[in-house]
Motif scaffolding. Structure first.
Motif, mmCIF file in Angstrom:
data_model
loop_
_atom_site.group_PDB
_atom_site.id
_atom_site.type_symbol
_atom_site.label_atom_id
_atom_site.label_comp_id
_atom_site.label_asym_id
_atom_site.label_seq_id
_atom_site.Cartn_x
_atom_site.Cartn_y
_atom_site.Cartn_z
ATOM 1 N N ASN A 94 62.658 57.124 136.524
ATOM 2 C CA ASN A 94 63.447 56.850 136.734
ATOM 3 C C ASN A 94 64.273 57.659 137.409
ATOM 4 N N ASP A 339 57.812 45.073 139.483
ATOM 5 C CA ASP A 339 58.195 45.630 138.711
ATOM 6 C C ASP A 339 58.780 45.078 137.180
ATOM 7 N N ASN A 340 58.946 46.158 136.866
ATOM 8 C CA ASN A 340 59.011 45.816 135.019
ATOM 9 C C ASN A 340 60.543 45.156 135.103
ATOM 10 N N MET A 341 60.875 44.311 134.553
ATOM 11 C CA MET A 341 62.825 43.242 134.656
ATOM 12 C C MET A 341 62.495 43.146 133.172
ATOM 13 N N ALA A 343 64.161 44.325 130.325
ATOM 14 C CA ALA A 343 65.427 44.282 130.258
ATOM 15 C C ALA A 343 66.634 43.676 130.310
ATOM 16 N N ALA A 344 66.499 43.186 131.604
ATOM 17 C CA ALA A 344 67.383 41.642 132.203
ATOM 18 C C ALA A 344 67.549 40.921 131.917
ATOM 19 N N ARG A 387 69.762 45.600 135.673
ATOM 20 C CA ARG A 387 70.707 46.149 134.365
ATOM 21 C C ARG A 387 69.794 46.731 133.545
ATOM 22 N N LYS A 388 69.978 47.404 132.472
ATOM 23 C CA LYS A 388 68.954 48.164 132.003
ATOM 24 C C LYS A 388 70.413 46.768 130.728
ATOM 25 N N LYS A 389 71.252 46.939 130.827
ATOM 26 C CA LYS A 389 72.133 46.655 129.516
ATOM 27 C C LYS A 389 72.576 44.944 130.267
#
Length: 656
Positions: A94, A339-341, A343-344, A387-389
């Motif tokens: 990160n 890519d790990n997505m 959280a979105a 986005r993470k949130k």
């Protein structure tokens, strides 16, 4: 200068001399080596970047791996592939350019102007670091691969930039300039050495005396280069078993521009399949070079019956993993770029967490019109990307579903070698058995999470988050043409044509899958600004912002950087330097005198440009030296194209 075949090096390179038998497979019993330094890795990377020859790169990597202990070979292989952690490792560094630039400025003492100039000179923060830290060139070489691994672990566990910065500074202070270059490149995941993971896999095979196919298979199953190195060192590659929650490579489709081309190309693929010789795009040739005239109409029409057609959706291609019995409720989503997505898209996590059957689905994440069971424009997904949130408001405004069109793994069995026709039947059965449970899983999770929400009942009773992509078996070119028109009228990009006999080939772009996606329109525009590129385009003005007419004003509608040859870009770079109006460093405003013809897929509303519009996926078709700026297209023409799009008409109907 780089590595020589005997493992010695000149004044600019260093490599530990290898053991008594360089051709022997690497094992701990043969080599008792000292800890590998990160400098050796960095020097190897510089040597790899200096050659375009694949066999030479592979030999250099293999020769280096032979000199290392098993654990250092595991670390080195991972880092050469540009990964700080294995794909199955959930940790991430990160780190972005901002915090790395801050650390570099603090360690080097460089001014903002010096930082800017170094970056502009190289178009790469790592290479800029090597210049800015030259005063450290004489320091002792102490940093090892194991120490980098330890510091990366500390960075991943640190919470926030303020906690990460001291560890980054510790690394930079221990590093020589060349090591700093590749520490930053590795941290950003942007090595630029011309080495892909597939080449590292081949080098591992060469170093350990294994078959490249066995290394590739083990890597695909395990998702961890370090684990594969350990298995290869022990001669136990056959023990590799599938692990969930790491992305498999995505099978890709080749573009075609017309129904006739699609039919002819598909006939070539079917003929190749019949002889067991599937073609890649490179082997078959590009659409402009492939001679298809020999294919008779009757033959072409008949082979269509061996294909299925699906809509090509305007969403985010994704791979969904869930149902691991060892980690109940875990769900992961991976993009085409691996890519790990996850959280979105919390809606999908909540919905699929209820599934306990291990499965990997290939499909598309879509914004969804519940009332009409249709995909909504990609622009509604854009706010989710990165986005993470995700806020409750975003969830309420735009429902999200997973449109599944392939099944890659189910309950312990990898399905890649099965033909599409068989995979499709299994996927259909899976959807029949689990669509309702996915809906119920989301409803239960949403109700528990949204107690007292005004939107709770409405959203909880929405669609299943699992939707099976409709598919039909083709029978004629006329049917394919109609399918394309129907897809466009539904607001989708076009259609996919897939061979029913095709196996799933991760990372391969062949002719077994085709995508028919005609360009929406073209526009004649004028360049208003030019930016310096990155990597091999560093120092070259290669990214062009362009505008259309709005009365006496020019209004920007997009930016393009693809479609021109290297020689054309070089000429334009000098042209724009000569026609610069204002130099802002990385970007220049230029005299609006050069006209381009650009193609694009869609027009979207956008606050980014004063025009209020943006072209999606613009591509430069040609330089219009023949057209004066007074004759470029107008903003009214952009609005007209926007209004003609099926998805806009649908959205206006929904809002009434």
């Amino acid at each position: 200068m780089g590595f020589r075949p005997d493992g010695e090096c000149d004044s600019s390179s260093f490599i530990r001399k290898i053991g008594p038998n360089p051709a022997a497979p690497l094992t701990a019993s043969i080599f008792e080596t000292v800890a590998a330094t990160f400098l050796e890795f960095a020097q190897l990377c510089d040597a790899l970047a200096s050659t375009t020859k694949k066999l030479e790169k592979r030999a250099q990597i293999a020769d280096w791996l032979k000199t290392l202990s098993v654990e250092d070979a595991a670390r080195g292989s991972l880092y050469l592939a540009g990964q700080a952690f294995a794909e199955t490792d959930p940790r991430v560094l990160n780190l972005g350019g901002a915090i790395l630039s801050k650390a570099l400025a603090e360690e080097s003492g460089a001014s903002e102007a010096a930082m800017h100039e170094a970056y502009r000179r190289h178009g790469d923060l790592g290479a800029a670091a090597a210049d800015l830290l030259l005063r450290q060139a004489g320091k002792p070489v102490t940093l090892t691969l194991a120490q980098v691994e330890e510091r990366f672990s500390q960075i991943a566990s640190a919470k926030g930039p303020s906690a990460k910065l001291p560890v980054i500074l510790e690394l930079l202070r221990a590093a020589t300039p060349l090591e700093a270059k590749y520490l930053i490149k590795l941290a950003l995941g942007d090595m630029r050495t011309g080495v892909k993971q597939s080449l590292v896999e081949e080098a591992i095979a060469a170093a350990f005396g294994a078959e490249a196919s066995a290394i590739r298979q083990a890597t695909m199953l395990k998702g961890s280069l370090p684990e594969v190195v350990r298995l290869a060192a022990a001669g136990r590659l056959q023990e590799a078993r599938m692990s969930l929650f790491h992305p498999l490579g995505f099978m890709l489709a080749s573009p075609v521009d017309s129904v006739d081309e699609a039919v002819a190309r598909f006939a070539v693929e079917v003929a190749a399949e019949a002889t067991g010789n599937q073609l890649s795009v490179d082997e078959a040739g590009s659409s402009s070079k492939l001679d298809l005239s020999f294919i008779e109409t009757e033959v072409a029409q008949s082979v269509l019956k061996e294909a299925q057609v699906e809509d090509k959706y305007d969403g985010i291609r994704a791979q969904l993993h869930c149902g691991d019995p060892e980690q109940p409720g875990r769900v992961a989503l991976f993009s085409r770029s691996r890519d790990n997505m996850t959280a979105a898209f919390p809606e999908l996590i909540e919905a699929f967490a209820s599934l306990h059957l291990p499965v990997i689905l290939d499909g598309e994440i879509l914004a969804w019109d519940v009332a009409n069971s249709r995909a909504l424009p990609f622009s509604l997904l854009q706010k989710r990307i990165g986005r993470k949130k995700v806020t409750d408001e975003m969830r309420e405004q735009t429902p999200i579903i997973f449109m599944a069109f392939d099944l890659l793994y189910l309950d312990g069995e990898l399905m890649l070698e099965r033909p599409l026709s068989a995979r499709r039947k299994i996927l259909e059965e899976f959807a029949r058995n689990h669509t309702d449970s996915v809906r119920a899983g989301f409803r239960e999770a949403h109700t528990a999470r949204s107690q007292g929400s005004l939107f709770s009942e409405e959203i909880a009773d929405g669609p299943s988050r699992l939707v099976l992509a409709p598919a039909i078996v083709l029978s004629s070119a006329e049917q394919l043409d109609q399918a394309y028109m129907d897809a466009r009228n539904r607001g989708n990009e076009g259609v996919m044509i897939k061979s029913l006999a095709s196996i799933y080939q991760p990372g391969r772009r062949g002719l077994a899958w085709l995508k028919l996606k005609r360009e929406l329109a073209t526009l004649d525009v004028v360049v208003t600004a030019a930016e310096f590129g990155h990597g091999r385009r560093a120092g070259i003005l290669s990214d062009y912002t362009f505008a259309v007419r709005d009365g006496e004003q020019l209004r920007n509608v997009g930016k393009a950087y693809s479609g021109l040859t290297d020689s054309e870009i070089a000429e334009l770079s000098q042209f724009f330097k000569d026609h610069t109006v204002e130099d802002f460093g990385y970007v220049r405003s230029v005299e609006p005198v050069l006209v381009l013809e650009v193609a694009f897929n869609n027009v979207t509303r956008s606050d980014r440009h004063a025009s209020g519009f943006a072209l999606r996926f613009p591509r430069i078709l040609r330089i219009r030296q023949d057209k004066p700026v007074a004759e470029i297209d107008s903003l009214a023409r952009v609005e007209e194209i926007y209004a003609s799009q099926p998805e806009l008409i649908r959205n206006e109907e929904l809002s009434q």
